[in-house]
Design a protein around this motif. Structure first.
Motif, PDB file in Angstrom:
ATOM      1  N   LEU A  69       0.832  -1.208   0.000  1.00  0.00           N
ATOM      2  CA  LEU A  69       0.000   0.000   0.000  1.00  0.00           C
ATOM      3  C   LEU A  69       0.865   1.256   0.000  1.00  0.00           C
ATOM      4  N   PRO A  85       4.785   0.297  -3.200  1.00  0.00           N
ATOM      5  CA  PRO A  85       4.592  -0.701  -4.257  1.00  0.00           C
ATOM      6  C   PRO A  85       5.839  -0.889  -5.131  1.00  0.00           C
ATOM      7  N   TYR A 140       0.649  -7.747  -7.171  1.00  0.00           N
ATOM      8  CA  TYR A 140       0.551  -7.227  -5.803  1.00  0.00           C
ATOM      9  C   TYR A 140       0.700  -5.710  -5.796  1.00  0.00           C
ATOM     10  N   ALA A 141       1.703  -5.204  -6.544  1.00  0.00           N
ATOM     11  CA  ALA A 141       1.950  -3.765  -6.540  1.00  0.00           C
ATOM     12  C   ALA A 141       0.767  -2.996  -7.139  1.00  0.00           C
ATOM     13  N   SER A 198      -2.308  -3.049  -4.903  1.00  0.00           N
ATOM     14  CA  SER A 198      -2.101  -2.202  -3.731  1.00  0.00           C
ATOM     15  C   SER A 198      -2.300  -0.731  -4.053  1.00  0.00           C
ATOM     16  N   VAL A 199      -1.912  -0.334  -5.263  1.00  0.00           N
ATOM     17  CA  VAL A 199      -2.062   1.076  -5.628  1.00  0.00           C
ATOM     18  C   VAL A 199      -3.525   1.380  -5.945  1.00  0.00           C
ATOM     19  N   LEU A 252      -6.329  -0.268  -5.414  1.00  0.00           N
ATOM     20  CA  LEU A 252      -7.371  -0.569  -4.421  1.00  0.00           C
ATOM     21  C   LEU A 252      -6.910  -0.176  -3.014  1.00  0.00           C
ATOM     22  N   HIS A 253      -6.099   0.871  -2.959  1.00  0.00           N
ATOM     23  CA  HIS A 253      -5.576   1.311  -1.659  1.00  0.00           C
ATOM     24  C   HIS A 253      -6.703   1.537  -0.644  1.00  0.00           C
ATOM     25  N   ILE A 254      -7.748   2.192  -1.070  1.00  0.00           N
ATOM     26  CA  ILE A 254      -8.808   2.573  -0.113  1.00  0.00           C
ATOM     27  C   ILE A 254      -9.569   1.353   0.407  1.00  0.00           C
ATOM     28  N   LEU A 310      -8.637  -1.720   0.440  1.00  0.00           N
ATOM     29  CA  LEU A 310      -7.713  -2.578   1.186  1.00  0.00           C
ATOM     30  C   LEU A 310      -7.491  -2.035   2.595  1.00  0.00           C
ATOM     31  N   THR A 311      -7.338  -0.702   2.678  1.00  0.00           N
ATOM     32  CA  THR A 311      -7.136  -0.095   3.995  1.00  0.00           C
ATOM     33  C   THR A 311      -8.353  -0.332   4.881  1.00  0.00           C
ATOM     34  N   MET A 334     -10.493  -2.728   4.650  1.00  0.00           N
ATOM     35  CA  MET A 334     -10.529  -4.147   5.019  1.00  0.00           C
ATOM     36  C   MET A 334      -9.561  -4.428   6.160  1.00  0.00           C
ATOM     37  N   ARG A 338      -8.907   7.117 -10.780  1.00  0.00           N
ATOM     38  CA  ARG A 338      -7.867   6.121 -10.551  1.00  0.00           C
ATOM     39  C   ARG A 338      -8.054   5.341  -9.252  1.00  0.00           C
ATOM     40  N   PHE A 339      -8.509   6.029  -8.194  1.00  0.00           N
ATOM     41  CA  PHE A 339      -8.488   5.375  -6.884  1.00  0.00           C
ATOM     42  C   PHE A 339      -9.886   5.057  -6.336  1.00  0.00           C
TER      43      PHE A 339
END
Lengths: 440, 343
Positions: free
Chosen positions: A78, A81, B75-76, B79-80, B82-84, B86-87, B89, B154-155
């Motif tokens: 997060l 990356p 993974y990278a 993570s970028v 779906l940052h919100i 994932l956080t 969760m 994007r996010f």
């Protein structure tokens, strides 16, 4: 707040929080298993009660450590990356072993916590030992991955890409052993003295309490051994850092100018703009001896490091002083305990001794936090030393101050709650032991 | 070794959905448990998931480790983009794990107990919801790695849509269903078992409804789910089997059976997950613009996959017997020791 700073702070908060629970999860099982073993051998009830009391604490700390560890495994991506894109395939091996060890730890803990009267009592005891061994193993694997960031190995860096990846060489990089040894011992020192401190505090209130006395002895015995071994491992670490990361060593020691002989700077406040250290004690030649085993050796100072590759000196130096200072104090306390145990047994329950042990409760964890600050801040501006800068690993996601605030708030609340729960555990314990107390 | 790694990735995901999912479901069910049997339900949850609690959630860590070691770009990028979610969760995971343990180990039983319960229920729902949202967002194909687009584009847009949230709702329902069916066998009292049979039936109906909603939401978001299914006959067959076993499940629940519903619930969840994996494979992230991320085009160098594969094989040689022993020690007995059997 700048995104880079927010991300670094969030990582620091998450790791700083997790490391305490990880240390306790690594060490408490051994204390528990020792007490458990005493019960199995002697049949004395206080050891059984102590084991059960400790195991409740372990369950709370382990659960908190497990979830904060899960958070970290996601935060790597997060927040960083780009780092994980390059580092993942190279240092994945220690992480996959760590996953395995952690899995076994969780299974063994389930068996241990819920296994009373349900599984064979020696098998039950072994599950407790396995919790400890796999806990230490998973700690070592994680530290090996961190060591790789300090001492990258097992790949060739060509045009900003890693090729010829060799995961085994990466795992057994030059820093893994010294860091893993230092961290494992640190976990023992910090946890044992914290446990001893809490029991000492309780012994001050409830003299000769049948649980707290053996608890204090067990914790201090383990802690004293670890505290004596720690300086040896510290020496191995210092020499390894001097060889691999001269910039980090220079920042730790606040050595602005390359010197021969080099004096050790004790304390003081480094002034990075004027390139000097105020209010410090200088021990001539000592730094050369500590870093290279020779009083006359030359030690590289920050002047030989290009300006844009220098780590922050103030934080690194102060954190290093705090770590060493706390370690020394605990070693002295460990020595005092050994002497008292050997010759002056009656002093073990003396109020002054108990007060000193109680005051030392936070010192070990303070040293652990300071030590991590040294290794992480001392590696800056790199995330992979000499290869990738921290700022280039950052996520493009803006507004990182919000997750920082969220996790900081969450962890503060949790820290408060865990402390509160411990106080309630102790209250309940004394409630159930009250009748026995009046007799003693 | 590539296939070994992929197999373990799928297996870990499945185990997490089955065991972790049932844990989440137990939290969700608590919200719907009548007041008078609430305490019974709580105790039951402890007995059932306490010993295996930590182990159930490590499957997720395995998924993450396999992804960042074996498929680092996947993974990278996830993570970028779906940052919100994932956080969110993660916050759910932390609150849930802590409130569950704190509730059990708090030495003093007072009002704080209700707070832990409330946090446990809400975070169970939240975590399941966002797990589903993340899965939905991976399939939907709105993830972009263009740096020129707006923040929302994007996010937020990749996951904040009908489809992702319908998958999230579906995850909540199916986890609750799993939990109810699992818990039936753990209950030691007829009354509690009857509550659970009821809950299992209701949760199953909710799952079927939520499943239909997923198709509706896919249509709303212009995502050709049906078309995708038709392209992958095996995935369709899995979904068909999951649906076709429903009448048998209802019958067995009506007849108050214990073992068959458990088996069928596990089977249905496995089939649905398998269908999803089959439709996706080897695709992991459907990207709006540019190249999709597949397991093949993001795979790590061979040396890494070898090391990872061996670690997984040797590791499972250690873990599986231990896990089996754990389950055997605590889960072997499905009979009625406390009371005689009523039908």
């Amino acid at each position: 707040m700048e995104d880079l700073l927010s991300a670094r702070l969030q990582m620091a908060v998450s790791l700083g929080f997790h490391i305490i629970f990880a240390c306790i999860g690594m060490v408490m099982p051994f204390l528990m298993a020792f007490s458990h073993w005493r019960w199995l051998r002697t049949g004395r009830k206080e050891y059984l009660d102590l084991t059960k009391t400790w195991s409740k604490g372990v369950a709370i700390f382990f659960a908190t450590g497990a979830v904060s560890g899960t958070v970290l495994s996601f935060e790597l991506g997060l927040l960083w990356p780009e780092f994980m894109r390059h580092a993942g395939p190279i240092i994945g091996m220690p992480f996959s072993w760590e996953g395995t060890a952690f899995f076994i730890e969780a299974i063994a803990l389930g068996l241990f916590l819920y296994g009373w009267n349900r599984i064979n009592r020696w098998v039950h005891w072994v599950t407790g030992v396995i919790v400890g061994i796999s806990g230490v193993a998973s700690g070592i694997f994680v530290v090996a991955a961190n060591a790789w960031m300090n001492s990258p190995a097992g790949f060739d860096w060509v045009n900003g890409q890693a090729i010829n990846v060799d995961p085994v060489a990466a795992m057994f990089n030059r820093a893994w052993f010294s860091q893993a040894l230092h961290m494992t011992l640190a976990a023992f020192v910090s946890t044992c003295f914290a446990v001893a401190g809490i029991h000492a505090l309780l012994l001050r209130r409830h003299e000769n309490h049948p649980l707290h006395q053996p608890a204090l002895k067990i914790a201090l015995s383990f802690g004293a051994v670890a505290a004596f071994l720690q300086p040896i491992s510290g020496d191995i670490s210092a020499k390894s850092v001097a060889e691999r990361q001269p910039a980090k060593l220079a920042a730790m020691e606040a050595l602005f100018e390359t010197s021969q002989p080099a004096s050790l700077v004790l304390g003081g406040i480094p002034d990075e703009t004027r390139q000097r250290v105020d209010y410090a004690i200088h021990l001539p030649g000592m730094l050369g001896f500590l870093a290279h085993g020779d009083f006359n050796a030359q030690v590289t100072g920050l002047d030989r490091i290009p300006r844009d590759q220098r780590p922050p000196v103030l934080v690194t130096h102060l954190a290093f002083q705090v770590m060493v200072g706390c370690g020394m104090l605990l070693m002295a306390l460990g020595l005092a305990f050994v002497v008292i145990r050997w010759r002056f047994k009656h002093l073990l329950s003396h109020r002054t001794f108990l007060t000193v042990v109680a005051l030392a409760t936070p010192l070990g964890f303070l040293a652990v936090e300071a030590g991590w600050t040294v290794t992480e801040v001392g590696r800056q501006p790199w995330v992979i030393y000499g290869i990738l800068r921290t700022k280039d690993a950052l996520t493009p996601m803006p507004g990182l101050v919000y997750p920082l605030a969220l996790f900081t708030g969450l962890y503060l609340v949790l820290a408060g709650l865990v402390t509160w729960l411990m106080v309630r555990q102790i209250k309940a314990l004394h409630g159930s032991y009250a009748p026995k107390l009046t007799k003693v | 070794m590539y296939s070994v790694v992929v197999l373990f990735l799928g297996l870990s995901l499945l185990m997490y959905c089955l065991f972790g999912g049932a844990d989440f479901g137990a939290g969700i069910l608590e919200a719907f448990t009548p007041k008078r049997s609430r305490e019974k339900g709580e105790n039951l949850t402890y007995q059932a998931i306490g010993p295996v609690w930590e182990a159930n959630h490590i499957w997720l860590i395995l998924v993450v480790v396999i992804l960042f070691t074996g498929f680092p770009r996947v993974y990278a990028e996830i993570s970028v983009a779906l940052h919100i979610p994932l956080t969110l969760m993660l916050v759910g995971i932390v609150l849930r794990g802590c409130s569950f343990t704190f509730r059990h180990y708090d030495a003093i039983h007072d009002r704080s107990h209700d707070y832990y319960s409330r946090v446990f229920v809400f975070s169970s729902v939240g975590t399941s919801l966002f797990l589903g949202v993340i899965a939905g967002a991976l399939s939907l194909g709105r993830i972009t790695n263009a740096s020129t687009v707006s923040f929302a584009e994007r996010f937020v847009r990749p996951w904040f849509n009908w489809f992702s949230f319908s998958v999230g709702l579906f995850a909540c329902c199916i986890f609750a269903f799993l939990a109810a069916v699992y818990l039936i066998g753990e209950a030691r009292e007829v009354r509690v078992r009857h509550v659970l049979w009821q809950q299992a039936l209701r949760a199953n109906l909710a799952t079927v409804l939520a499943g239909s909603l997923v198709f509706l939401a896919a249509w709303l978001d212009g995502f050709d789910l049906v078309g995708r299914l038709l392209h992958h006959p095996f995935g369709t067959a899995c979904l068909f089997l999951a649906t076709a076993s429903l009448p048998l499940l209802w019958y067995s629940l009506r007849r108050s059976w214990v073992i068959l519903p458990r088996f069928l619930a596990g089977f249905q969840v496995s089939m649905i997950l398998l269908a999803w994996i089959w439709i996706q494979y080897p695709l992991v992230v459907q990207v709006a613009d540019g190249q999709n991320l597949t397991l093949q085009n993001t795979r790590a160098p061979e040396a890494t996959l070898n090391a990872l594969g061996w670690a997984l094989l040797v590791g499972s040689g250690l873990i599986l017997p231990a896990l089996f022993y754990l389950l055997k020690s605590f889960k072997g007995d499905l009979s009625w020791p406390a009371e005689p059997k009523h039908s």
